[in-house]
Each structure stands twice: as C-alpha cells, then as structure tokens.
Design a protein around this motif. Structure first.
Motif, mmCIF file in Angstrom:
data_model
loop_
_atom_site.group_PDB
_atom_site.id
_atom_site.type_symbol
_atom_site.label_atom_id
_atom_site.label_comp_id
_atom_site.label_asym_id
_atom_site.label_seq_id
_atom_site.Cartn_x
_atom_site.Cartn_y
_atom_site.Cartn_z
ATOM 1 N N VAL A 166 64.536 63.835 58.922
ATOM 2 C CA VAL A 166 65.495 64.377 57.492
ATOM 3 C C VAL A 166 66.616 65.662 58.167
ATOM 4 N N GLU A 167 67.035 65.715 57.140
ATOM 5 C CA GLU A 167 69.192 66.057 57.288
ATOM 6 C C GLU A 167 69.429 67.073 56.133
ATOM 7 N N LEU A 168 68.748 68.336 56.424
ATOM 8 C CA LEU A 168 69.177 69.357 54.881
ATOM 9 C C LEU A 168 69.465 69.016 54.101
ATOM 10 N N ASP A 169 70.988 68.654 54.596
ATOM 11 C CA ASP A 169 71.827 68.731 54.138
ATOM 12 C C ASP A 169 71.821 67.523 52.579
ATOM 13 N N ARG A 170 70.785 66.241 53.440
ATOM 14 C CA ARG A 170 70.608 65.365 52.306
ATOM 15 C C ARG A 170 69.490 65.420 51.410
ATOM 16 N N ALA A 171 68.601 66.573 51.739
ATOM 17 C CA ALA A 171 67.481 66.726 51.616
ATOM 18 C C ALA A 171 67.655 66.327 49.684
ATOM 19 N N LEU A 172 67.963 66.827 49.312
ATOM 20 C CA LEU A 172 68.612 66.768 47.402
ATOM 21 C C LEU A 172 68.281 65.549 47.176
ATOM 22 N N GLU A 173 68.684 64.322 47.884
ATOM 23 C CA GLU A 173 68.690 63.369 47.021
ATOM 24 C C GLU A 173 67.540 62.865 47.235
ATOM 25 N N ALA A 174 66.274 63.164 47.123
ATOM 26 C CA ALA A 174 65.442 62.413 47.212
ATOM 27 C C ALA A 174 64.963 62.595 45.740
ATOM 28 N N ARG A 175 66.287 63.279 44.815
ATOM 29 C CA ARG A 175 66.049 63.214 43.823
ATOM 30 C C ARG A 175 65.237 62.178 42.467
ATOM 31 N N ASN A 176 66.522 61.155 43.484
ATOM 32 C CA ASN A 176 66.038 59.915 42.494
ATOM 33 C C ASN A 176 64.664 59.467 42.162
ATOM 34 N N GLN A 177 64.126 60.139 43.208
ATOM 35 C CA GLN A 177 62.764 59.368 43.714
ATOM 36 C C GLN A 177 61.991 59.493 42.109
ATOM 37 N N LEU A 178 62.340 60.309 41.389
ATOM 38 C CA LEU A 178 61.546 60.874 40.395
ATOM 39 C C LEU A 178 61.879 60.044 39.205
ATOM 40 N N GLU A 179 62.738 59.116 39.025
ATOM 41 C CA GLU A 179 63.315 58.414 37.830
ATOM 42 C C GLU A 179 62.792 57.516 37.138
ATOM 43 N N ASN A 180 61.775 57.167 37.920
ATOM 44 C CA ASN A 180 61.038 56.224 36.693
ATOM 45 C C ASN A 180 59.818 56.738 36.148
ATOM 46 N N ALA A 181 59.237 58.015 36.899
ATOM 47 C CA ALA A 181 58.448 58.617 36.424
ATOM 48 C C ALA A 181 57.780 58.768 35.337
ATOM 49 N N ALA A 182 56.640 58.936 34.554
ATOM 50 C CA ALA A 182 56.078 58.667 33.747
ATOM 51 C C ALA A 182 54.927 59.570 33.778
ATOM 52 N N ALA A 183 54.201 60.168 34.632
ATOM 53 C CA ALA A 183 53.423 60.488 34.484
ATOM 54 C C ALA A 183 53.210 60.549 36.227
ATOM 55 N N TYR A 184 52.466 62.573 36.504
ATOM 56 C CA TYR A 184 52.394 63.146 37.394
ATOM 57 C C TYR A 184 50.878 63.362 37.446
ATOM 58 N N LEU A 185 49.821 63.083 38.517
ATOM 59 C CA LEU A 185 48.753 63.239 38.841
ATOM 60 C C LEU A 185 48.968 64.050 40.360
ATOM 61 N N GLU A 186 47.877 64.508 40.407
ATOM 62 C CA GLU A 186 47.564 65.752 41.696
ATOM 63 C C GLU A 186 45.915 65.955 41.748
ATOM 64 N N LEU A 187 45.390 65.457 42.366
ATOM 65 C CA LEU A 187 44.047 66.582 43.255
ATOM 66 C C LEU A 187 43.683 67.400 43.760
ATOM 67 N N HIS A 188 43.001 68.674 43.349
ATOM 68 C CA HIS A 188 43.150 69.547 44.855
ATOM 69 C C HIS A 188 41.964 70.146 44.419
#
Ligand code: ZN
Length: 413
Positions: A166-188
């Motif tokens: 992981v390159e810290l300077d590129r971490a924000l490129e993870a942003r496009n992972q949520l582009e098509n997200a319509a819902a997020y579920l988390e169990l904890h």
C-alpha cells in the motif's frame, strides 16, 4: 449449499487458533499475522465464482457479479488490537463469507454483492483507526500527518504499509470502490452491556454517537493549606469536582443513551500542602442526536461558569476533538428489524458508542445499517471477549436474511 451458521462458529475458532495465542487475538493490521488472516479468508472463499482484489488502501474485496451492477456491500475487519478478542471484526467477516457462499451457490444474484475486509479498523499499531474505510469514503484528510506517524519501534507508517503493497499517497484512490454501492451492511458484536441486560440476542444499530471532547481548565490560586482560611480560598479543584458531579446529571436529564465522562483531572501544584491552582479536566460527551449533544455541551459550559463564580476561579474551554452523530438509513433499519424478528423473535434498537467502519461508509452517503449481537459482560478488546454460540448462529442467520431483503430492495429500486 444452504446457510450453515455452525460452520461460522467453527471457522472463527479455527481463526483464533491460527492467529491468536494465550493472550488473545494478535491480528494487528500491517503485520505478518494480519496477512496470515487475510490469506486464510482468501482460502475460505477459493473455488467460488468471485473476483478478489486489494484496493489502493489495502482493503480486500470479493465480488459476486449480479444481474445489475448496483452493489450491496457486506463489510468487516479481520484486524484486531494486540491481545484482542476472537469476535471483534472477525465475526463480521466470517459471517459474510458464509452469506456469500450461500448466495454464490444459488447462482447470479439480482444485484452485485461484495464482501469487504477493511484495512486497519483498529489503528492499533499507528493510532489511526478506520484507515481503509476512511480512504474509501474519501474522508481521509490527514495524509500529511500519517506520513510522519511511527509505531512503538519507530517504523514509519508509510514503510509498514509499503511492506503490504500500500502506498499512502495513493490510498484515496480506494474511493472509486463505493461508486456503485447502493447499501452497506455490517454485523458486529455490541462491545457493551445493553443487549445482555435486556436478554436479547440481537439489535439494530441506529447510528454512531456524535462526540464532543474538551479540555476544561479551572484556574484559582495556589495557597498554603495551613494558613489559608476556608472562605479565602480560590480552589480550582472545587470547580472541577462540582462539574464532574453535574455532568452526570446532564447526561441523566438528556437521556436517550446520553453519556458524559470526565476521564481525567490533572491538578497543579498537586501537593498536599497547597490549595489547587489549576485543574485540567478531560470531558467527553456523546449523543446520537446532534441537537441534544449541542445542548449537553452548552449546559456543561454554563454549569462550569456558575461553579467558577461560586469558587472565585476562572474557567477556560478548549476543544480537543469532535465528530457529528452519523445516522444509519431508515429503510435499512426497518429491514434489519424484520430480519432480527424473523430469526430471534424480538428486536431492539440502540445507538453505537464506538465508531465503526460503517460510520465512514454512511458518511460517504451510502445507505448503511449495522446489526449488533450480544456481548457477554459487555467486554471487548480483551481475550475475555465472548458471545454465546447460539447467539453467534442467530447473528449469521440475521445477516443472511438482511442481505436477501436488501438485495431485493436494491433490485426493485
Ligand atoms: Zn470492530
């Protein structure tokens, strides 16, 4: 292959064996043991029709393509604190694996379903929580500061990340992972005592608390403990002591889960022969309702000024940190309630005191909800962390039902 919740419990034990020791879980992010856990997850999902990818922030994704490109996300974190519990974060992931197996077996789902293992939720090594989810949410704004962070051994954060690709300077490129997200579920796991106290297995989380954190400094006059008459004192600790008792009343009056804590008071000169000249209090206030939180803060400030007047001392407030309450999605809360009632008979709605990756995802505008399962004795971040196996199995079933309901809703909408 129908859903097999008992397998989730068995796999959690397997993971505990693989990545824990006599002191508890050791899956600290950006370590070899964490990498072992990530590889273990990969093996558990091998052979299913999934695409795996690691995004630029180190988050690990598995995608089950559906008829629609719109996505339902299920998330968790496999990292733990040092000497941590076997369920915090890992339950979310391993239950998510089971739900994904069941869905994959049934063929192409109506919408795309993705499981995400967020990188470094705990922030145990570098003191920065929610690393991967905040990068994906686009809310990571402290990269300059992160560049300078070091762990206890003096290893800089960017070097540790680089060891894991992981390159810290590129971490924000993870942003496009949520582009098509319509819902997020988390169990904890709940990590608190509420569900156990009302004898329920599962609850729906309404959102995460807003937090106001301040240093409140009372300043009086140091004076000899023997020669200064009681009515001539300017005792800073008296102001602090009155405030500490009053914030409990403020929380009680506000209700609806309100909590206020004075986590520490440092007094100077701090010797037995002197009246206290300065008392620095650390105050933490939390509520799910932004207006109520603001009112609690106003009330505490007004009370501190009143006490300063009564004790003839000064008071100064300085904000240390704050975050607004993050509310989960109403429609998904309803679906989660339904899912819990179907598997456990009764549901309960509660706020979350701790922050979670789900808060970052919600903050990014993705409709989000969390399920909590009862924690025994409310303990977490210790090897004593535990949940009854029957409750773990109910939790897997509830997550599975919720996934189906959410997929149907996203497909329809
Ligand atoms: Zn967690």
């Amino acid at each position: 292959m129908p859903l097999d919740p008992a397998r989730t419990v068995a796999e959690l034990k397997e993971l505990r064996q693989l990545t824990g020791d006599e002191n508890g879980a050791q899956r600290v992010a950006w370590t070899d043991t964490w990498e072992t856990a990530r590889g273990w997850l990969r093996e558990k999902l091998a052979g299913l029709p999934l695409e795996e990818e690691i995004d630029p922030a180190g988050n690990q994704w598995w995608t089950l393509r559906g008829a629609s490109a719109r996505e339902v996300l299920i998330g968790g974190h496999i990292d733990s604190v040092p000497n941590g519990g076997w369920l915090d974060g890992a339950l979310n992931m391993v239950a998510g694996v089971e739900v994904l197996r069941r869905l994959a077996e049934e063929g192409e789902p109506a919408v795309t379903v993705r499981l995400v293992n967020w990188a470094d939720e705990e922030g145990a090594r570098f003191g920065r929580s929610l690393f991967g989810s905040s990068a994906a949410a686009g809310s990571m704004a402290d990269q300059d500061e992160l560049r300078r962070r070091k762990d206890a051994e003096g290893t800089p954060l960017p070097d540790a990340l680089a060891e894991h690709g992981v390159e810290l300077d590129r971490a924000l490129e993870a942003r496009n992972q949520l582009e098509n997200a319509a819902a997020y579920l988390e169990l904890h796991i709940e990590q608190g005592p509420v569900l156990e106290s009302i004898d329920l297995a599962l609850g729906v989380v309404l959102g995460t608390f807003g937090v106001e954190r301040h240093q409140v400094t009372f300043t009086g006059q140091a004076a000899h403990a023997g020669s200064t008459p009681m009515d001539k004192r300017r005792d800073a600790l008296a102001g602090a002591a009155k405030l500490e008792l009053e914030i409990r009343e403020i929380a009680k009056r506000t209700g609806a889960g309100a909590v206020c804590t004075v986590g520490g008071v440092v007094t100077k000169p701090g010797i037995v022969t002197s009246v206290v000249e300065t008392a620095e209090c650390l105050l933490d206030q939390r509520h799910l309702d932004a207006e109520k939180l603001a009112r609690m803060l106003d009330e505490a400030k007004a009370a501190s000024e009143r006490y300063a007047g009564e004790e003839d001392v000064e008071v100064v407030w300085e904000r240390i940190w704050s975050i607004e309450p993050i509310l989960f999605d109403d429609a998904l809360i309803e679906l989660a309630d339904e899912a819990i009632r179907e598997v456990a008979g009764e549901s309960h709605r509660l706020p979350s005191g701790p922050l979670h990756d789900a808060a970052e995802v919600a903050r990014a505008g993705v409709p989000t909800v969390m399920l909590f399962v009862q924690s025994l004795r409310g303990l977490s971040h210790t090897k004593l962390e535990d949940t009854k196996e029957e409750h773990l199995e109910l939790a897997v079933q509830a997550l599975d039902r919720l996934a189906d309901k959410t997929i149907a809703r996203v497909a329809a909408g």
